[in-house]
Scaffold this motif. Structure first.
Motif, PDB file in Angstrom:
ATOM      1  N   ARG B  77     -17.251 -24.294 -40.104  1.00 48.50           N
ATOM      2  CA  ARG B  77     -18.162 -24.667 -39.019  1.00 48.50           C
ATOM      3  C   ARG B  77     -19.609 -24.833 -39.448  1.00 48.50           C
ATOM      4  O   ARG B  77     -20.156 -24.003 -40.182  1.00 48.50           O
ATOM      5  CB  ARG B  77     -18.115 -23.612 -37.910  1.00 48.50           C
ATOM      6  N   ARG B 181     -14.394 -36.412 -37.489  1.00 48.74           N
ATOM      7  CA  ARG B 181     -13.458 -35.929 -36.493  1.00 48.74           C
ATOM      8  C   ARG B 181     -14.056 -34.833 -35.610  1.00 48.74           C
ATOM      9  O   ARG B 181     -13.392 -34.292 -34.746  1.00 48.74           O
ATOM     10  CB  ARG B 181     -12.178 -35.413 -37.149  1.00 48.74           C
ATOM     11  N   MET B 304      -4.159 -26.913 -39.299  1.00 54.54           N
ATOM     12  CA  MET B 304      -3.789 -26.970 -37.886  1.00 54.54           C
ATOM     13  C   MET B 304      -3.791 -28.370 -37.244  1.00 54.54           C
ATOM     14  O   MET B 304      -3.297 -28.532 -36.140  1.00 54.54           O
ATOM     15  CB  MET B 304      -4.676 -26.034 -37.051  1.00 54.54           C
ATOM     16  N   THR B 305      -4.342 -29.365 -37.888  1.00 57.56           N
ATOM     17  CA  THR B 305      -4.340 -30.757 -37.378  1.00 57.56           C
ATOM     18  C   THR B 305      -4.641 -30.862 -35.878  1.00 57.56           C
ATOM     19  O   THR B 305      -3.847 -31.404 -35.122  1.00 57.56           O
ATOM     20  CB  THR B 305      -2.991 -31.475 -37.648  1.00 57.56           C
TER      21      THR B 305
HETATM   22  S1  SF4 Z   1      -8.070 -28.222 -37.698  1.00 56.32           S
HETATM   23 FE1  SF4 Z   1      -8.180 -27.149 -35.729  1.00 56.32          FE
HETATM   24  S2  SF4 Z   1      -7.891 -24.975 -36.158  1.00 56.32           S
HETATM   25 FE2  SF4 Z   1      -8.388 -26.030 -38.058  1.00 56.32          FE
HETATM   26  S3  SF4 Z   1     -10.568 -25.788 -38.275  1.00 56.32           S
HETATM   27 FE3  SF4 Z   1     -10.219 -27.780 -37.299  1.00 56.32          FE
HETATM   28  S4  SF4 Z   1     -10.306 -27.381 -35.103  1.00 56.32           S
HETATM   29 FE4  SF4 Z   1     -10.063 -25.408 -36.135  1.00 56.32          FE
END
Ligand code: SF4
Ligand code: SF4
Ligand code: SF4
Lengths: 181, 663
Positions: B77, B181, B304-305
């Motif tokens: 983040r 994204r 986690m897509t």
């Molecule tokens: S793919 Fe989903 S769970 Fe993984 S960091 Fe990005 S938002 Fe979070």
């Protein structure tokens, strides 16, 4: 060097580009595994696998570092698959003067995938939870001289340095270093 | 040597065009961790309350969380912090994607922008080489488009780009910063970036990030990986699909939108449409999504897509995640095809997907009710969908009525007057909320809505189930492997919680239990925001892989800072209190801490008062929500207490000046 029959395990990493989500976990863990001491640092720019990732064109290609190439090649390929055009050199594994891929960022030394020598499973395969990378092993009898790995590695490294800085400079540096010792 | 962090911030004075690499104090990391924590410290120190959002003295901070760039899964983040033009409080929106780790690899923990550039520029950070470059040719370009152009002109396909679109350039109060994204959307931080004259931040980094105890760190990381696998194989039974698994709400995967479309409100957060989700609509929306979605994609180092690339026929490709999928659709009473199409344009413009659709629906309601007239909307098409496109364009260009609407429903209503305030009905602290209206007060959510300073319910909720299972045996089964709780008492709270009759809402969980639950939920979000961890693997879902028991170990092994559960909880409390202190200094008080009046039909004023009184006390805040001198002292924040006294916010001997005691 004498030639002899040896049993060799051939390891193939099967790459399914359709399953790649572009997370680059494979790059991260490869660089961490090869850090000294192991896992003490990471830096995807040192990875021996690279994700060519262009989401807007839906290009996701994991490429493994292969042989070192002294000179860039004159004839290059450009693929179109399923209507998607891939850039020149997209699938090439070579560490070559035409691009930054598969070189140590500071020294420029070439990198090569070693299948994570000593590990049960290549780390990039383990970390790819979506099975875009899968390991396949099979035994084969090969007729091959024992490679002299270390020597070969040393020579490749020196050659790359010579390409980057010029042979004379490398020689000078070697001379200086030996004096220090 | 510094571990996990780089130990350097990049200070950029845009007015003078000056760039400096500044070493940071490791002591600050111990006290405030990193990311949001150290951002709050900088904002407290350097941005006094007189400084407005669009002042050159306001700072815009891009921070990579403390553990970003380490192997910690999902730790990616960027925490963007500034003063919000809309709420006039501290804004700390975050984005996933790839920027934060790249910044670490480039050798920086934060980029701190101050001043204002005389012309539109972008910042190009390439390891030690940092340049401010002309961006005149990017003016008016879309955020995604901008990233593509910059990567090409720099010949840097691997550079990560965070950019604003036209909304940010024109200082729309709910403009976002887009990054492939991901986006940092809440609080209008894109407007501050535009005000500073910065079109984009571009980063490429090829240096190492170290961890202090490699073996221990990898063991922890492997445990997280195994647990993610376990949770993927074992979804939580008996809850709706988006709460069953890990990750951000999996809106890009889910086809069944019965729950959202029938429980959330349509239009200007007005109408609940029970029975909306028919087989026919389900089929139609499934086709739309399947045709649009090229691929499910992840953020850096995460399996986690949660996002997807979306290609609507005839439109450029863009990327999407979460609930923006439905916000335009529902605000316009339209279908998914419309929602995905207009979101493409809105993403290029760089707009918050929560606020923007509500503002547009609000404008149309004002027109319907004669508060605005046709003259305010010259040449507007007759159909709702056409009107949404029309309004979108007016807002991002600040043309005509768009100039007023660009300030959000709260400020627009004030300016329009004539009863318009009643239509800006879904705000907390001047900020648009989820379009949700429910029947009976939920005491846990009451506290979260009131006191959440990220001012978005999704950024404080999580961990504790939203409702009890009907049967006790199911609740008992749920708590069996619930090792994430900070204390076993939370298991009992849940087991004893009935949907109806005895021990049911609103009087159960009891006031004290509610305080415990909300405090835990909030603490986990604050820890995530300092470490740079995605809430989707931590504070948001039920039974996440990261929790209060393994986080201290991650920090010790990663950053080399001695940490246990108590010291981590205390650090989180410290910078959480500092965030509140910043807002208190900007005038936030108890009167501002209230959910939208119509959020619940059945309200319980006495209970609500007791809840807030008790929670404030529990947090170490006085009756008006101001941290007391004693609690500040305990956290090592005496400098805050002194400042409060100097400003007359607290008095020397008592904590509350007499005239405010009855507020
Ligand atoms: S793919 Fe989903 S769970 Fe993984 S960091 Fe990005 S938002 Fe979070
Ligand atoms: S770990 Fe797998 S999914 Fe992620 S980038 Fe590498 S190959 Fe793709
Ligand atoms: S197999 Fe090992 S060395 Fe080769 S790319 Fe994967 S992680 Fe790197």
């Amino acid at each position: 060097m004498k030639s002899q029959k040896t049993k060799k395990t051939i390891k193939t990493i099967k790459i399914d580009v359709d399953k790649c989500n572009g997370c680059r976990a494979c790059e991260m863990i490869c660089s961490a595994f090869h850090a000294e001491p192991k896992y003490s640092s990471n830096n995807p720019a040192r990875s021996r696998i690279r994700i060519i990732r262009e989401p807007l064109r839906d290009l996701y290609i994991p490429v493994y570092a292969g042989e070192y190439a002294v000179a860039e090649c004159a004839g290059r390929d450009k693929y179109t698959i399923d209507g998607k055009e891939y850039d020149e050199c997209s699938f090439c594994r070579a560490s070559c003067p035409s691009r930054d891929e598969f070189k140590e960022p500071d020294s420029g030394l070439p990198l090569k995938c070693d299948m994570c020598e000593g590990e049960q499973e290549p780390l990039c395969v383990k970390w790819c939870m979506h099975d875009a990378l899968l390991l396949e092993e099979r035994e084969e009898e090969v007729d091959e001289p024992e490679p002299e790995d270390e020597q070969e590695e040393l020579e490749i490294g020196l050659e790359a340095l010579a390409d980057k800085y010029g042979l004379e400079k490398v020689k000078d540096a070697m001379a200086r270093i030996s004096k220090k010792d | 040597m510094r571990y996990a962090e780089t130990g350097f911030n990049l200070e950029v004075d845009l007015t003078r065009g000056n760039i400096e690499k500044v070493a940071t104090d490791p002591k600050d990391t111990e006290l405030y961790l990193g990311g949001l924590g150290t951002n709050a410290k900088i904002l407290w120190d350097r941005v006094p309350p007189e400084v407005e959002a669009f002042s050159p003295e306001n700072l815009l901070i891009f921070a990579a969380g403390l553990l970003c760039g380490t192997p910690a899964i999902g730790c990616n983040r960027t925490i963007v912090t500034t003063i919000s033009p809309q709420t006039k409080l501290m804004a700390f929106s975050m984005m996933g994607g790839f920027l934060a780790p790249e910044l670490k690899y480039a050798g920086y923990d934060k980029v701190i922008l101050r001043g204002k550039s005389p012309s539109l520029v972008y910042l190009w950070i390439n390891n030690d080489k940092v340049e401010i470059r002309d961006a005149a040719h990017l003016k008016g370009k879309g955020a995604i488009e901008t990233a593509e152009i910059i990567r090409k002109e720099l010949k840097q396909p691997k550079a990560q780009v965070a950019a604003i679109g036209m909304a940010g350039e024109n200082r729309v109060f709910y403009a976002s910063i887009e990054q492939g994204r991901s986006s940092a959307s809440r609080g209008g931080i894109g407007a501050v970036m535009g005000d500073k004259g910065v079109k984009a931040i571009v980063v490429r980094g090829t240096q190492d990030i170290n961890v202090a105890q490699p073996e221990a760190f990898m063991e922890l990381t492997n445990e997280v990986m195994d647990y993610i696998q376990f949770r993927n194989d074992n979804p939580i039974p008996g809850v709706m699909p988006i709460l069953a698994g890990l990750g951000s709400p999996q809106e890009m995967k889910v086809h069944d939108e019965k729950w959202h479309t029938e429980n959330f409100n349509w239009g200007n957060s007005r109408t609940r449409r029970k029975g909306f989700w028919t087989d026919e609509i389900a089929l139609e929306w499934m086709e739309t999504l399947d045709n649009a979605r090229t691929r499910l994609i992840s953020c850096y180092n995460c399996p986690m897509t949660c996002g997807a690339t979306i290609s609507m026929p005839g439109l450029p490709t863009y990327m999407m995640k979460c609930f923006t999928k439905l916000t335009y659709t529902m605000a316009a009473y339209s279908d998914l095809d419309f929602g995905l199409r207009i979101a493409q344009r809105a993403t290029e413009y760089g707009l918050d997907g929560f606020s923007a659709p509500q503002v547009m629906a609000f404008a149309l309601e004002l027109l319907e009710n004669g508060i605005l007239t046709d003259d305010d909307f010259p040449e507007m098409p007759a159909d709702t969908e056409g009107r949404f496109y029309y309004l979108l364009d007016k807002i991002v260009r600040r043309e005509g009525i768009g100039d007023i609407l660009a300030n959000g429903t709260y400020w627009a209503a004030k300016e329009i007057g004539n009863g318009a305030e009643d239509y800006a009905h879904n705000n907390i602290k001047k900020h648009e909320q989820l379009p949700l209206k429910l029947s009976m007060l939920n005491p846990i959510y009451y506290l979260m809505y009131c006191t959440g300073e990220k001012i978005n319910i999704t950024q404080i909720e999580g961990q504790f189930p939203q409702a009890p299972y009907p049967k006790k045996e199911h609740r008992e089964a749920f708590v069996k492997d619930w090792h994430q709780v900070p204390d076993d008492k939370f298991k009992q709270y849940f087991v004893d919680w009935n949907p109806r009759g005895e021990n049911s809402m609103p009087f159960y969980p009891t006031v004290d239990m509610c305080c415990d639950i909300v405090d835990w939920q909030e603490m986990m979000h604050y820890i995530d925001d300092a470490l740079g961890q995605c809430a989707g693997l931590s504070s948001f879902p039920l039974k996440p892989p990261y929790h209060i028991h393994n986080y201290p170990k991650f920090i010790s092994a990663g950053a080399g800072i001695e940490m246990d559960e108590d010291s981590l909880s205390k650090a989180a409390k410290r910078y959480r209190t500092l965030v509140r202190a910043i807002n208190i200094r900007r005038g936030m008080r108890r009167k501002d801490e209230t959910p939208p009046e119509n959020h619940w039909k059945k309200r319980f004023p006495e209970l609500e008062k007791e809840l807030l009184d008790t929670y404030y006390k529990f947090k170490g805040w006085n009756h008006d929500g101001i941290p007391t001198k004693a609690s500040l002292h305990e956290l090592g924040l005496d400098y805050v207490g002194e400042d409060f006294v100097k400003r007359g916010i607290l008095t020397v001997n008592e904590d509350v000046p007499s005239e405010e005691a009855t507020a």
